[in-house]
Design a protein around this motif. Structure first.
Motif, short mmCIF file in Angstrom:
data_model
loop_
_atom_site.label_atom_id
_atom_site.label_comp_id
_atom_site.label_asym_id
_atom_site.label_seq_id
_atom_site.Cartn_x
_atom_site.Cartn_y
_atom_site.Cartn_z
N ASN A 1 -4.50 -18.19 3.89
CA ASN A 1 -4.11 -17.01 4.65
C ASN A 1 -4.65 -15.76 3.96
O ASN A 1 -5.35 -14.96 4.56
N TYR A 2 -4.35 -15.58 2.69
CA TYR A 2 -4.90 -14.50 1.86
C TYR A 2 -5.67 -15.13 0.71
O TYR A 2 -5.24 -16.15 0.16
N VAL A 3 -6.78 -14.51 0.31
CA VAL A 3 -7.54 -14.97 -0.86
C VAL A 3 -7.92 -13.75 -1.68
O VAL A 3 -8.64 -12.86 -1.22
N TYR A 4 -7.42 -13.68 -2.91
CA TYR A 4 -7.76 -12.60 -3.84
C TYR A 4 -8.53 -13.19 -5.02
O TYR A 4 -8.00 -14.01 -5.77
N PRO A 5 -9.79 -12.79 -5.23
CA PRO A 5 -10.51 -13.24 -6.43
C PRO A 5 -9.98 -12.50 -7.66
O PRO A 5 -9.96 -11.28 -7.70
N LEU A 6 -9.51 -13.23 -8.65
CA LEU A 6 -9.13 -12.64 -9.92
C LEU A 6 -10.38 -12.43 -10.78
O LEU A 6 -10.41 -11.55 -11.64
N SER A 7 -11.39 -13.27 -10.54
CA SER A 7 -12.69 -13.15 -11.18
C SER A 7 -13.66 -13.95 -10.33
O SER A 7 -13.30 -14.45 -9.26
N LYS A 8 -14.89 -14.10 -10.82
CA LYS A 8 -15.87 -14.90 -10.08
C LYS A 8 -15.61 -16.40 -10.24
O LYS A 8 -16.31 -17.21 -9.63
N SER B 1 -2.69 -17.64 -0.82
CA SER B 1 -1.53 -18.23 -0.14
C SER B 1 -2.11 -19.20 0.87
O SER B 1 -3.04 -18.86 1.61
N THR B 2 -1.62 -20.41 0.86
CA THR B 2 -2.17 -21.43 1.76
C THR B 2 -1.93 -21.04 3.21
O THR B 2 -1.07 -20.21 3.51
N ASP B 3 -2.69 -21.64 4.09
CA ASP B 3 -2.73 -21.19 5.48
C ASP B 3 -1.40 -21.41 6.18
O ASP B 3 -0.76 -22.45 6.04
N LEU B 4 -0.96 -20.38 6.92
CA LEU B 4 0.24 -20.52 7.73
C LEU B 4 -0.08 -20.43 9.22
O LEU B 4 0.80 -20.35 10.06
N HIS B 5 -1.40 -20.44 9.54
CA HIS B 5 -1.81 -20.30 10.94
C HIS B 5 -2.00 -21.66 11.61
O HIS B 5 -2.47 -22.62 10.99
N ASP B 6 -1.63 -21.72 12.85
CA ASP B 6 -1.92 -22.88 13.69
C ASP B 6 -2.31 -22.37 15.07
O ASP B 6 -1.63 -21.52 15.64
N TYR B 7 -3.43 -22.87 15.58
CA TYR B 7 -3.90 -22.46 16.90
C TYR B 7 -3.39 -23.45 17.93
O TYR B 7 -3.45 -24.67 17.74
N ASP B 8 -2.90 -22.92 19.03
CA ASP B 8 -2.30 -23.77 20.06
C ASP B 8 -2.57 -23.17 21.43
O ASP B 8 -3.00 -22.01 21.56
N VAL B 9 -2.29 -23.96 22.45
CA VAL B 9 -2.50 -23.56 23.85
C VAL B 9 -1.27 -23.92 24.65
O VAL B 9 -0.70 -25.00 24.48
N GLY B 10 -0.86 -22.99 25.51
CA GLY B 10 0.21 -23.27 26.46
C GLY B 10 -0.30 -23.09 27.88
O GLY B 10 -1.08 -22.18 28.16
N ILE B 11 0.12 -23.97 28.78
CA ILE B 11 -0.26 -23.87 30.19
C ILE B 11 0.97 -23.46 30.99
O ILE B 11 1.95 -24.21 31.08
N VAL C 1 -2.13 -17.88 18.44
CA VAL C 1 -2.06 -18.32 17.05
C VAL C 1 -0.61 -18.18 16.58
O VAL C 1 0.06 -17.20 16.87
N SER C 2 -0.15 -19.21 15.88
CA SER C 2 1.18 -19.19 15.29
C SER C 2 1.04 -18.94 13.80
O SER C 2 0.17 -19.51 13.13
N THR C 3 1.87 -18.06 13.27
CA THR C 3 1.82 -17.73 11.84
C THR C 3 3.12 -18.11 11.15
O THR C 3 3.61 -17.38 10.29
N SER C 4 3.69 -19.24 11.52
CA SER C 4 5.02 -19.58 11.00
C SER C 4 5.06 -20.92 10.28
O SER C 4 6.12 -21.51 10.12
N ASN C 5 3.90 -21.44 9.84
CA ASN C 5 3.91 -22.68 9.08
C ASN C 5 4.32 -22.42 7.63
O ASN C 5 3.96 -21.40 7.05
#
Length: 716
Positions: free
Chosen positions: A431-438, A444-454, A698-702
């Motif tokens: 979800n977020y990636v901060y380089p502390l160095s090279k 933070s691991t991904d909390l997104h899930d893509y889904d479709v509703g009809i 997109v769901s951000t609740s994982n």
């Protein structure tokens, strides 16, 4: 002829009847003195340096704004303001000449005068631009007393650097297969049963703040700070809280605390003494003005840098502002394009104080560096995907970021002012990636899930296509209860057809490059796009019926009978344009509508267009003309938050990030809400086909965690 030798410290230039003072950035005709704001001063000096030739709009965009896309209206306004500044009783004529479809040129004669020959007029009247006054006052506390020879050396070095590295670097060049590969090993350093979000590092990278939403109490968040040396966590505050930013020294954390769950009533706080059990909290002055919302707040010395939405009246468009805490002066320091979501603060750098920010445009993201007042703007890199986070490494004197799309660490050297070779470093989806160095990444691991509703429009029931191992998107509800959708894995697409609760993989028929973007009302034709090629496909066997070469990035499309309406981003101007195609011939019509964002068919020949205008537009495809579409206030109020729209034969559907409304096309009155998203779910796209509405979101609740990745065994 070149006049570059005029533009040196201490020199003055006679521009027509105006005397331009380089040091003061002002002009005088002997009776009136006008101080030019930074943009007008930069524009005028560029015309002087390029006297005798025509300067195109693209050249102005590249060299004055230093952006790949600049709204034509912004250039028009700047030229108009410069003309006003150069007009007086002594200089009544034309100053900047317009060359039709070519550009502009300076129309005033030039000559230089030695500084000692200039006699300052007595009792001089002044006419100072307010923004220039703000910029002048804002920078006063930032200036230091240097010896004159140090200033001259610095100017020479800066001028040389700008000349050598005037062309912006692009991250695309980092895609070389010879890029170094870095093996990183992940270690979980924080895990609670909840959602980690809004990770922020101070410039010194000594601490980390984040919000943690408890799984059982999703409307309540806890604000934590972690000491990255001993990895101890400290609870700062609880409730409806969200972090805003840090002070430059990392000793104070700024955040919002809201009294209700919709964040409509929030107070700004600062917390200090963070590495203790006695954290000190203090209520701060709010910087929300006239309904706009501050979504970032950072301090660099006595200057506060914050991000505010509703720039140019557009809800999702954000600009950066500076506030001098001593003089109480506020100044807007960035000018984002309307075709995007605007500017996002990344980090600050000291000695000298500068800010790094990301500018999101349609189709690309750009990284910029500027002084605290917005001056000396320089584009450092571009990327096809959002960056969101970057840090500065003092050891290597370089800016570092991580591109999650191609799993590479990118960096820009401030010593050589060049983009450095990217390093491939695969990690978990983040979800977020901060380089502390090279060689070290905090994520933070991904909390997104893509889904479709009809959504069945007759019964108003919603059925979801969610499956455990797929991330569904770009769905289209076809006839006979079939649904098309795609899933993405890296840069490759997979295509699926769902029918009778069964999933059929049709990737072998469509390939991994094509993207299905529309279908006709009878579900017999599909519209696909890939590699600058638009195709009409037979929905039965996916064979190509007709194709067009589109040398641009297609963003939006809709089919009606034999007509295809397309919104694309022009590769040259980086501006959105609307094009009409005919499936039965080779006719092509390009509209001159300014910055179309989305569209929907109104009837067989007319389109409703959501453009940058305050009102919707109605476009006639037969005459290639358009006019304002009068709508009631309750529809007009939806427009600033609108992200996309669609229509069938009877109804227009308007989608914001959180809600879908419908409006009868024959009346265009009384919009009604037909569907609301759950908390932490956000609409990406909608497609309607007869009585079925496909909603991609997109769901951000994982549940997720915080990991620290460090080098294991590098291979080169």
């Amino acid at each position: 002829m070149s006049q570059a030798h005029f533009l040196t410290q201490g020199s003055t230039i006679l521009v027509g009847e105006w005397l331009l003072n380089i040091d003061r950035q002002s002009i005088s005709d002997g009776d009136i003195e006008r101080e030019l704001d930074p943009l007008l001063f930069k524009l005028l000096t560029y015309f002087i340096e390029n006297d005798g030739r025509i300067i195109s709009r693209k050249e102005l965009a590249d060299n004055i704004w230093q952006q790949s896309f600049v709204d034509d209206n912004a250039i028009n306004r700047a030229i108009s303001e410069l003309r006003k500044a150069l007009k007086s009783t002594k200089q009544p004529g034309q100053s900047i000449k317009t060359h039709y479809r070519k550009g502009y040129s300076l129309f005033l004669p030039l000559s230089s005068l030695p500084k000692e020959s200039i006699i300052q007029p007595k009792n001089l009247k002044t006419n100072i631009c307010p923004e220039a006054l703000h910029a002048q006052q804002l920078t006063k506390p930032l200036k230091k007393a240097y010896n004159s020879w140090l200033i001259i050396i610095a100017l020479i070095l800066i001028t040389t650097a700008l000349w050598l590295y005037s062309e912006p670097a692009k991250t695309k060049s980092n895609s070389s297969s010879s890029a170094p590969f870095l093996m990183l090993k992940g270690e979980t350093i924080s895990w609670h049963k909840g959602l980690y979000a809004k990770l922020l590092l101070p410039p010194d990278k000594s601490k980390l703040t984040y919000t943690l939403t408890n799984e059982e109490q999703k409307m309540r968040s806890d604000l934590y700070v972690m000491d990255l040396k001993n990895r101890k966590e400290y609870l700062v505050d609880s409730g409806n809280v969200t972090s805003l930013g840090w002070s430059g020294d990392g000793e104070r954390l700024f955040y919002y605390k809201c009294s209700n769950s919709d964040y409509s009533s929030c107070m700004q706080w600062q917390a200090s003494n963070l590495k203790s059990g006695k954290i000190e909290k203090e209520l701060m002055q709010s910087h929300s003005i006239e309904g706009t919302k501050v979504t970032q707040y950072n301090e660099v010395g006595d200057i506060a840098i914050f991000r505010r939405n509703k720039y140019r009246g557009v809800t999702h468009l954000n600009a950066l502002y500076a506030y001098d805490k001593i003089t109480k002066e506020e100044l807007r320091i960035t000018t984002p394009n309307i075709a995007g979501t605007g500017d996002y603060f990344l980090t600050s750098i000291s000695n000298p104080n500068r800010i790094i920010f990301e500018r999101h445009n349609l189709g690309q993201s750009e990284i910029y560096m500027a002084n605290l007042d917005g001056s000396s703007l320089k584009r450092l890199a571009t990327s096809s995907h959002r960056i969101w986070a970057a840090t500065f490494s003092e050891d290597s004197n370089s800016l570092i970021w991580y591109n999650r799309f191609d799993s590479k660490i990118g960096s820009y050297s401030l010593a050589s002012m060049q983009l450095e070779q990217a390093i491939e470093a695969p990690i978990d989806a983040a979800n977020y990636v901060y380089p502390l160095s090279k060689k070290s990444l905090l994520i933070s691991t991904d909390l997104h899930d893509y889904d479709v509703g009809i959504l069945d429009l007759k019964t108003t029931t919603m059925n979801y296509i969610a499956s455990a191992d797929r991330h569904e998107q770009d769905a289209i509800a076809l006839n006979n209860e079939k649904t098309y959708f795609s899933t993405r894995y890296g840069q490759k697409l997979k295509h699926w057809l769902k029918t009778n609760n069964q999933y059929f993989n049709i990737t072998d028929k469509l390939g991994t490059e094509k993207k299905i973007i529309a279908a006709n009302s009878t579900s017999t034709r599909l519209l696909s796009y890939s590699n600058k090629q638009l195709e009409i496909l037979n929905a039965k066997d996916y064979s190509v019926i007709k194709q067009w070469k589109i040398p641009h990035q297609v963003n939006f499309a809709a089919i009606k009978n034999n007509k295809v309406a397309v919104i694309y981003t022009n590769a040259d101007s980086q501006n959105n344009e609307l094009m009409l195609l005919n499936t039965e011939n080779n006719n092509k019509v390009i509209s001159d509508i300014d910055t179309p964002l989305s569209l929907a068919w109104f009837d067989d020949t007319r389109l409703i267009v959501n453009a940058k205008h305050k009102q919707f537009l109605i476009f006639n495809s037969l005459t290639n003309t358009y006019s304002m579409l009068e709508t009631p206030d309750n529809i007009t109020h939806i427009k600033p938050s609108l992200i996309t729209m669609a229509s069938n034969d009877t109804t227009l559907f308007l989608a914001t990030y959180q809600e879908v409304y419908n409006v009868a096309l024959n009346t265009m009155q009384d919009p009604k809400s037909v569907f609301k998203m759950k908390p932490y779910d956000y609409i990406l796209n909608i497609k309607v086909n007869n009585d079925k509405l496909a909603v991609s979101f997109v769901s951000t609740s994982n549940l997720n965690s915080i990991k620290l990745y460090s080098e294991n065994t590098p291979k080169y």
